[in-house]
Design a protein around this motif. Structure first.
Motif, PDB file in Angstrom:
ATOM      1  N   ARG A   1       0.835  -1.195   0.000  1.00 39.49           N
ATOM      2  CA  ARG A   1       0.000   0.000   0.000  1.00 39.49           C
ATOM      3  C   ARG A   1       0.881   1.261   0.000  1.00 39.49           C
ATOM      4  N   LEU A   2       1.922   1.243   0.832  1.00 35.42           N
ATOM      5  CA  LEU A   2       2.847   2.382   0.881  1.00 35.42           C
ATOM      6  C   LEU A   2       3.569   2.566  -0.447  1.00 35.42           C
ATOM      7  N   ALA A   3       4.058   1.476  -1.001  1.00 41.38           N
ATOM      8  CA  ALA A   3       4.783   1.555  -2.277  1.00 41.38           C
ATOM      9  C   ALA A   3       3.877   2.116  -3.370  1.00 41.38           C
ATOM     10  N   TYR A   4       2.627   1.698  -3.380  1.00 45.76           N
ATOM     11  CA  TYR A   4       1.677   2.216  -4.372  1.00 45.76           C
ATOM     12  C   TYR A   4       1.474   3.720  -4.179  1.00 45.76           C
ATOM     13  N   ALA A   5       1.273   4.145  -2.944  1.00 47.42           N
ATOM     14  CA  ALA A   5       1.051   5.571  -2.680  1.00 47.42           C
ATOM     15  C   ALA A   5       2.250   6.409  -3.090  1.00 47.42           C
TER      16      ALA A   5
ATOM     17  N   THR B   1      -0.960  13.137  -6.662  1.00 46.80           N
ATOM     18  CA  THR B   1      -1.333  11.734  -6.848  1.00 46.80           C
ATOM     19  C   THR B   1      -1.045  10.933  -5.586  1.00 46.80           C
ATOM     20  N   ALA B   2       0.130  11.130  -5.006  1.00 47.05           N
ATOM     21  CA  ALA B   2       0.487  10.395  -3.787  1.00 47.05           C
ATOM     22  C   ALA B   2      -0.479  10.734  -2.657  1.00 47.05           C
ATOM     23  N   TYR B   3      -0.809  11.990  -2.506  1.00 43.50           N
ATOM     24  CA  TYR B   3      -1.731  12.394  -1.447  1.00 43.50           C
ATOM     25  C   TYR B   3      -3.095  11.732  -1.640  1.00 43.50           C
ATOM     26  N   ARG B   4      -3.606  11.774  -2.866  1.00 44.57           N
ATOM     27  CA  ARG B   4      -4.903  11.140  -3.145  1.00 44.57           C
ATOM     28  C   ARG B   4      -4.846   9.643  -2.882  1.00 44.57           C
ATOM     29  N   ARG B   5      -3.759   9.012  -3.261  1.00 48.39           N
ATOM     30  CA  ARG B   5      -3.630   7.570  -3.038  1.00 48.39           C
ATOM     31  C   ARG B   5      -3.638   7.244  -1.547  1.00 48.39           C
TER      32      ARG B   5
ATOM     33  N   LEU C   1       0.165  13.395   9.078  1.00 47.01           N
ATOM     34  CA  LEU C   1       1.303  12.484   8.945  1.00 47.01           C
ATOM     35  C   LEU C   1       1.599  12.172   7.479  1.00 47.01           C
ATOM     36  N   VAL C   2       0.564  12.067   6.665  1.00 45.79           N
ATOM     37  CA  VAL C   2       0.762  11.813   5.239  1.00 45.79           C
ATOM     38  C   VAL C   2       1.593  12.938   4.629  1.00 45.79           C
ATOM     39  N   THR C   3       1.273  14.186   4.966  1.00 42.48           N
ATOM     40  CA  THR C   3       2.044  15.291   4.394  1.00 42.48           C
ATOM     41  C   THR C   3       3.483  15.291   4.885  1.00 42.48           C
ATOM     42  N   LYS C   4       3.733  14.790   6.073  1.00 43.78           N
ATOM     43  CA  LYS C   4       5.123  14.657   6.537  1.00 43.78           C
ATOM     44  C   LYS C   4       5.868  13.612   5.716  1.00 43.78           C
ATOM     45  N   VAL C   5       5.216  12.492   5.433  1.00 48.58           N
ATOM     46  CA  VAL C   5       5.833  11.470   4.580  1.00 48.58           C
ATOM     47  C   VAL C   5       6.140  12.075   3.206  1.00 48.58           C
ATOM     48  N   LEU C   6       5.171  12.787   2.637  1.00 54.02           N
ATOM     49  CA  LEU C   6       5.370  13.388   1.316  1.00 54.02           C
ATOM     50  C   LEU C   6       6.486  14.430   1.341  1.00 54.02           C
TER      51      LEU C   6
END
Length: 165
Positions: free
Chosen positions: A95-99, A115-119, A135-140
């Protein structure tokens, strides 16, 4: 993994204090990034080193997520528990790799961030428990940021993205 010891990043005054033993004990062993400092101080440069290793194929998406979550939660007591729940929901890291797929390229653009954010928000494809927008935005930020290369995502582009998405 490339060392970033001694590299000062703008705006970073102090490291995040973490109880490394507590974090390691609470997370799956395969998710712990190699080379993450053991003394209990985690700098942004350390997380960037894991992101660099991820893009180079030397670290997994689970290791990248772990580094970001350890930095983000720091000494907060529920951090390891929440991180473990996110990682347990994606044991193979698919799931992470796809995002993150489009941000793993050498030259991602603002569209790749979107795209990554939407995923990450899609429950059927990549959403993980306890991994909300903050947290998602921190990963991005860590995986998408490229210092000193005007042809790639930079602080200006990411600042615009994070204000509008």
């Amino acid at each position: 993994m490339q060392t970033t010891k001694g590299v000062e990043l703008p705006g970073e005054r102090a490291p995040v204090a973490v109880n490394v033993d507590r974090w390691r004990a609470g997370l799956p062993p395969d998710a712990w990034p190699e080379g993450l400092p053991a003394p209990g101080e985690l700098w942004r440069r350390d997380v960037f080193a894991v992101a660099d290793a991820y893009r180079a194929g030397a670290a997994t998406s689970r290791q990248l997520l772990t580094a970001v979550l350890v930095w983000a939660y720091g000494p907060i007591g529920y951090g390891p528990w929440r991180a473990a729940r996110s990682l347990d929901a994606d044991p193979g890291g698919k799931r992470l790799a796809y995002a993150l797929e489009e941000l793993s390229t050498p030259s991602p653009d603002e569209g790749a961030l979107c795209t990554a954010y939407r995923r990450f928000r899609d429950p059927d494809q990549a959403r993980l428990p306890w991994l909300g927008p903050g947290l998602v935005t921190k990963v991005l930020y860590f995986v998408g940021y490229r210092r000193g290369d005007s042809g790639r995502l930079n602080r200006h582009h990411q600042g615009r993205f994070f204000r509008h998405h």
